[in-house]
Motif scaffolding. Structure first.
Motif: not given
Length: 308
Positions: A3-14, A85-97
């Protein structure tokens, strides 16, 4: 096949927000659910080994340098692991860019770092977070994917071009003239353009402690603009200024004069446009250097440049 391992990093947001009613999509409190809870509502994880880690828990309007530094360090740590294989970051939309541009600038990763979030809280009757998170996981696991991107409403946007364009719609993000990198359709990636690439401008190891990051502020050109704000910011210790000009980076003569004085005094000045699309086309007569990204991204670039 493993299985491909993905790490999900949480920072809050909506995406991690709660409201008192499932019908309330605006009167919520952001950053209430942990990232592990968010993953419980996501389907399509078959074939993936997913690990979750909470880096921060914040409404992204309150994003700060300390969280950016910590997030970059966490990303670098996990990306260095061969099995990831990769990282996902959950984030609020206001400053995501802004966060996406910062991470691309300091990491320029050979593996994918994918930011995602939601326009509706987790308690919404029609929450968009679970689908966005599932799509982000699909992109993070896609063979050949690299660089920092934002996944939202079925589209993949590169960190250089992405911007939040709407305050309410579910498809709140766009890439302007460049267009998206790809689309996610039923968990499959349809790629349109090359992934973000390049070498890190500075690298995580070279980041100073956040309290020592140089202060860079943004000013805007408009009818009747004066130089008062520029002079006040310079007097208050700003080391850099980004000006969002009108049109092709044009400036009211009074504002331009104050910026030229600031530049002469040793303050770094960069000029961009307040227009949502396009970029400043430089001319031989320019007295203030132009950059091709938005004001908020130009600010990040200047902070990193002044840091060294």
């Amino acid at each position: 096949m493993a299985a491909r391992k993905i790490v999900v990093l949480g920072t809050g947001g909506t995406i991690a927000g709660r409201a008192a009613s499932a019908a309330d999509n605006v009167g919520y409190q952001a950053a209430q659910l942990g990232v592990a809870e968010l993953l419980q509502g996501v389907t399509g994880l078959a074939g993936l080994q997913v690990e979750a880690e909470q880096v921060a828990q914040v409404d992204s309007k309150d994003m700060d340098f300390a969280i950016w530094a910590a997030l970059a360090q966490h990303c670098a740590h996990w990306l260095a692991q061969e099995e990831v294989a990769g990282v996902v970051v959950t984030h609020g939309t206001d400053t995501m860019e802004e966060t996406a541009f910062f991470l691309q600038s300091v990491l320029a990763p050979a593996k994918p770092v994918v930011l995602t979030g939601a326009m509706r809280p987790a308690t919404s009757a029609l929450a968009d977070g679970p689908q966005n998170l599932a799509d982000a996981l699909a992109v993070a696991a896609a063979p050949g994917a690299q660089g920092v991107s934002v996944v939202f409403a079925g589209a993949v946007h590169g960190a250089h071009d992405v911007a939040k364009l709407h305050n309410y719609r579910l498809d709140a993000f766009g890439s302007g003239d460049a267009g998206p990198l790809a689309y996610i359709e039923e968990g499959r990636l349809r790629q349109l353009r090359a992934w973000p690439a390049g070498t890190p401008q500075r690298g995580v190891a070279n980041l100073r402690p956040p309290a020592d990051w140089p202060r860079v502020e943004i000013v805007m050109n408009h009818a009747g603009a004066t130089g008062a704000m520029v002079r006040a910011l310079v007097a208050d210790g700003a080391r850099g200024l980004v000006v969002a000009g009108t049109g092709n980076g044009t400036l009211h003569h009074a504002l331009e004069q104050a910026l030229l004085e600031a530049q002469q005094a040793g303050v770094a000045v960069r000029r961009t446009t307040r227009c949502a699309q396009g970029q400043v086309i430089a001319t031989a007569n320019d007295r203030l250097p132009a950059v091709e990204v938005s004001a908020v991204k130009a600010r990040i670039g200047l902070i990193l440049a002044l840091m060294h």
